[in-house]
Design a protein around this motif. Sequence first.
Motif, short mmCIF file in Angstrom:
data_model
loop_
_atom_site.label_atom_id
_atom_site.label_comp_id
_atom_site.label_asym_id
_atom_site.label_seq_id
_atom_site.Cartn_x
_atom_site.Cartn_y
_atom_site.Cartn_z
N TRP A 23 0.82 -1.21 0.00
CA TRP A 23 0.00 0.00 0.00
C TRP A 23 0.86 1.27 0.00
O TRP A 23 0.48 2.26 -0.62
N GLN A 24 2.03 1.26 0.64
CA GLN A 24 2.88 2.45 0.63
C GLN A 24 3.34 2.79 -0.79
O GLN A 24 3.29 3.95 -1.21
N THR A 25 3.77 1.79 -1.51
CA THR A 25 4.24 1.99 -2.89
C THR A 25 3.09 2.44 -3.77
O THR A 25 3.25 3.33 -4.62
N ARG A 26 1.92 1.87 -3.57
CA ARG A 26 0.75 2.24 -4.36
C ARG A 26 0.36 3.70 -4.07
O ARG A 26 -0.01 4.43 -5.00
N TRP A 27 0.44 4.10 -2.80
CA TRP A 27 0.11 5.48 -2.46
C TRP A 27 1.07 6.46 -3.13
O TRP A 27 0.66 7.52 -3.60
N ALA A 60 14.81 18.65 5.35
CA ALA A 60 14.78 19.06 3.94
C ALA A 60 13.39 19.49 3.48
O ALA A 60 13.27 20.18 2.46
N ALA A 61 12.37 19.12 4.20
CA ALA A 61 11.00 19.48 3.79
C ALA A 61 10.76 20.96 4.03
O ALA A 61 11.03 21.49 5.11
N ASP A 62 10.24 21.62 3.00
CA ASP A 62 9.97 23.05 3.13
C ASP A 62 8.51 23.33 3.48
O ASP A 62 8.07 24.48 3.48
N VAL A 63 7.78 22.28 3.77
CA VAL A 63 6.38 22.37 4.22
C VAL A 63 6.21 21.36 5.36
O VAL A 63 7.05 20.48 5.54
N PRO A 64 5.13 21.48 6.13
CA PRO A 64 4.89 20.48 7.18
C PRO A 64 4.78 19.08 6.58
O PRO A 64 4.45 18.91 5.41
N VAL A 65 5.06 18.07 7.42
CA VAL A 65 5.06 16.68 6.97
C VAL A 65 4.10 15.84 7.80
O VAL A 65 3.77 16.17 8.94
N VAL A 66 3.65 14.75 7.18
CA VAL A 66 2.97 13.67 7.87
C VAL A 66 3.74 12.40 7.53
O VAL A 66 4.38 12.31 6.48
N PHE A 67 3.69 11.43 8.44
CA PHE A 67 4.37 10.17 8.22
C PHE A 67 3.36 9.08 7.90
O PHE A 67 2.34 8.95 8.58
N ALA A 68 3.66 8.28 6.87
CA ALA A 68 2.91 7.07 6.56
C ALA A 68 3.91 5.93 6.80
O ALA A 68 4.69 5.57 5.92
N ALA A 69 3.90 5.39 8.03
CA ALA A 69 4.92 4.43 8.45
C ALA A 69 4.36 3.02 8.55
O ALA A 69 3.22 2.82 8.98
N HIS A 70 5.19 2.07 8.18
CA HIS A 70 4.84 0.65 8.30
C HIS A 70 5.95 -0.08 9.04
O HIS A 70 7.13 0.14 8.79
N GLY A 171 -4.78 -3.62 -1.64
CA GLY A 171 -4.80 -2.79 -2.85
C GLY A 171 -4.32 -1.39 -2.52
O GLY A 171 -3.30 -1.21 -1.87
N ASP A 172 -5.09 -0.39 -2.96
CA ASP A 172 -4.73 1.01 -2.69
C ASP A 172 -5.08 1.43 -1.26
O ASP A 172 -4.76 2.53 -0.86
N TRP A 173 -5.73 0.58 -0.52
CA TRP A 173 -6.10 0.77 0.89
C TRP A 173 -6.70 2.15 1.15
O TRP A 173 -6.14 2.99 1.83
N ASP A 174 -7.88 2.35 0.57
CA ASP A 174 -8.58 3.63 0.70
C ASP A 174 -8.84 4.01 2.15
O ASP A 174 -8.75 5.19 2.51
N GLU A 175 -9.18 3.04 2.99
CA GLU A 175 -9.45 3.35 4.40
C GLU A 175 -8.21 3.94 5.07
O GLU A 175 -8.28 4.91 5.81
N GLY A 176 -7.05 3.36 4.80
CA GLY A 176 -5.80 3.89 5.35
C GLY A 176 -5.51 5.30 4.86
O GLY A 176 -5.05 6.16 5.62
N ARG A 177 -5.79 5.55 3.58
CA ARG A 177 -5.57 6.91 3.04
C ARG A 177 -6.51 7.91 3.71
O ARG A 177 -6.12 9.05 3.95
N LYS A 178 -7.72 7.49 4.05
CA LYS A 178 -8.64 8.38 4.78
C LYS A 178 -8.10 8.68 6.17
O LYS A 178 -8.18 9.82 6.64
N PHE A 183 -4.94 13.79 9.19
CA PHE A 183 -3.88 14.65 9.66
C PHE A 183 -3.68 15.86 8.74
O PHE A 183 -2.75 16.63 8.92
N GLY A 184 -4.51 15.97 7.72
CA GLY A 184 -4.42 17.08 6.79
C GLY A 184 -3.68 16.75 5.52
O GLY A 184 -3.45 17.62 4.69
N ALA A 185 -3.30 15.50 5.32
CA ALA A 185 -2.56 15.09 4.13
C ALA A 185 -3.50 14.89 2.96
O ALA A 185 -4.63 14.46 3.13
N ALA A 186 -3.01 15.19 1.79
CA ALA A 186 -3.77 14.87 0.58
C ALA A 186 -3.73 13.37 0.39
O ALA A 186 -2.68 12.78 0.40
N ALA A 187 -4.87 12.76 0.23
CA ALA A 187 -4.91 11.31 0.02
C ALA A 187 -5.33 11.04 -1.39
O ALA A 187 -5.27 10.01 -1.91
#
Length: 187
Positions: A23-27, A60-70, A171-178, A183-187
């Motif tokens: 799912w991380q690669t698909r995202w 290195a990020a010039d904007v706030p970040v969110v983590f999608a960790a596995h 698959g694309d794990w829509d629930e996880g993207r939601k 956290f304010g991330a574009a999914a």
Amino acid sequence: MSVQERLRTLVLPGYQNSGAGHWQTRWEALNPSFERVQMPDWDHPERDAWCRTLDEAVAAADVPVVFAAHSLGCLTVAFWASQYASAAQLAKVAGALLVALPDPTGAHFPQDVSGFAPVPLTRLPFPTLVVSSSDDPYGGVPFSQTCANAWGSRWIDMGARGHINADSGLGDWDEGRKWLASFGAAA
């Protein structure tokens, strides 16, 4: 400015990286604001190297970040936040989705991984969501609940989904993207 331009999602795979069906690669393929943190050695992870690499990615990020960790990526986030990150770095983190926490004292934890025990059990300074599976061979429900409680995380049990990886058939794990989007991330 769109949400996608305001946030960067740092993707943190675990031991041996995440393959094509994960799912991380698909995202990452679905959203150009998702960026994989390339660890120095996927097959012989060492906590200090992984945490310093994460610190460099946040810096290195010039904007706030969110983590999608596995898996081991989750433990990297916990160690980084509790022992490596500066206040300025922590202020850049909008939240973390922490999926399939591995127990470094468990029977199935890889022997060629070093420095990830004991897991820090202090409150994390940003919002977090821990997602667990009832039949994860690398980390059970009690371990993930203990971490979630200590970290101040919301906790979700997905039921029997294995290690919540490519073999879980998400698959694309829509629930996880939601959940990530909460956290304010574009999914």
